[in-house]
Scaffold this active site. Sequence first.
Site, PDB file in Angstrom:
ATOM      1  N   GLU A   5     -16.130  32.054  29.134  1.00 24.42           N
ATOM      2  CA  GLU A   5     -17.513  32.215  28.702  1.00 24.42           C
ATOM      3  C   GLU A   5     -18.258  32.930  29.916  1.00 24.42           C
ATOM      4  O   GLU A   5     -18.899  33.146  29.450  1.00 24.42           O
ATOM      5  CB  GLU A   5     -18.216  30.705  28.512  1.00 24.42           C
ATOM      6  CG  GLU A   5     -17.201  30.425  27.403  1.00 24.42           C
ATOM      7  CD  GLU A   5     -17.853  31.031  25.736  1.00 24.42           C
ATOM      8  OE1 GLU A   5     -18.215  31.672  25.841  1.00 24.42           O
ATOM      9  OE2 GLU A   5     -16.421  31.374  24.775  1.00 24.42           O
ATOM     10  N   ASP A  63     -11.664  37.468  29.130  1.00 19.16           N
ATOM     11  CA  ASP A  63      -9.751  37.283  29.575  1.00 19.16           C
ATOM     12  C   ASP A  63      -9.336  37.115  30.741  1.00 19.16           C
ATOM     13  O   ASP A  63      -8.638  36.396  31.990  1.00 19.16           O
ATOM     14  CB  ASP A  63      -8.452  37.683  28.429  1.00 19.16           C
ATOM     15  CG  ASP A  63      -8.762  36.378  27.028  1.00 19.16           C
ATOM     16  OD1 ASP A  63      -9.617  35.660  26.982  1.00 19.16           O
ATOM     17  OD2 ASP A  63      -8.133  36.939  26.649  1.00 19.16           O
TER      18      ASP A  63
HETATM   19 ZN   LIG Z   1     -15.113  35.048  24.448  1.00 22.16          ZN
END
Ligand SMILES: [Zn+2]
Length: 415
Positions: free
Chosen positions: A278, A359
């Site tokens: 996030e 990521d």
């Molecule tokens: Zn995401």
Amino acid sequence: MNEFSYLFLFFLACSVSLKLWLNKRQTNHILRHRGQVPSDFEGKIELSAHQKAADYTVAKTYIATLSTLLSSAILIILTLGGGINILLSLVQTYVASELWAGVTLMLSVFIISHFIELPIEIYQTFKIEQKFGFNRTTTGQFIKDQLLQLALMLIIGSPLIYALLWVMGEMGNYWWLYAGVFTVSFTFFMTWLVPTIIAPLFNKFTPLEDEHLKSKIQHLFERCGFNSKGIYVMDGSRRSGHGNAYFTGIGNNKRIVFYDTLIESLNADEVEAVLAHELGHFKCKHVSRQMVVSSLMTLVAFAILGWLKQQNWFFDGLGAAQINNASALLLFLLITPIFSTFIHPISSYYQRKFEFEADAFASTMSKPEFLIQALVKLYRENASTLTPDPLYSSFHHSHPPAGVRIDHLKGLEKC
Ligand SMILES: [Zn+2]
């Protein structure tokens, strides 16, 4: 009816057929792969969980098909069917002020459409979600939510529509520029307001209490150079068993919110990895870039409306008997989703790109293996399909399919 009516019907038919065709592909693809857990997930996800995800996704896709058909029928009845004309003359007999008549017309159209579509929402919540063990909403809670949404629509919607119609009528040739800037500012204001004022009307937000997790997160913030004490746990379990995490708000009101269901199912390392992802969205400026793009699109939309408002064929073509600002704004809002269907894959493409970037960021701040573990758990517990149709997924999904995303994370693990 004029040429524009045929163009409108043509695009509507294309958009509906495209959605139904993709839904059909999605269902077929999932059913074809229902018998076996994909090799990447063997031993991590049981066959029963994989089949539950397949059945759940097929059921939701069926609901989406129904909803597409119903909303298209409503759209045709409102426009070419003369629905808006009937409502407008009804409103005009009771409301003398042109501005307030416009506000009433628009709100009634939104509310009536919502009520016609309500049975689908009820079926989704109390049949589908219930059947797969996700629903925790009671009838009382559902009614309370509906009334609260209605109240918010009236409280926030009325002044907003009133202001827009006023700008359209009073601000001369460049009204669309003022209306666009006003709408963008209003959106920013709401984004700032939602986490502290609106969201708490529906859910309870408590600051994260788990000391071990809290210190882990504090360290993560330091590593990322992120400044915020706003980590909250939301009682998502009040309505549903689905777990999630999200980033919300702007400026001093930004927050990271974990569903209580997510905190329960993930261990501290996995929560940290999800949070790092996030934060990746924040650090890679995805949030601010998306805001800039949507602001520009709002301005472009108002510029188009500014032009359409002066074209009689626009009103005639959509069956409007009266040419006025409220009809122009309403018709524009009703038909825009048809045309935006075709640019949907572009925004999905960018969102998936952002997911890979977040990521990659998370992998440098946490460990890819923790994020992979968290993803597998979330896929299993939310009964998300591991085998979406590739075309359906690239059209609709903001996230890459599980297998693709995990392969990408595994690649990051090696370097
Ligand atoms: Zn995401």
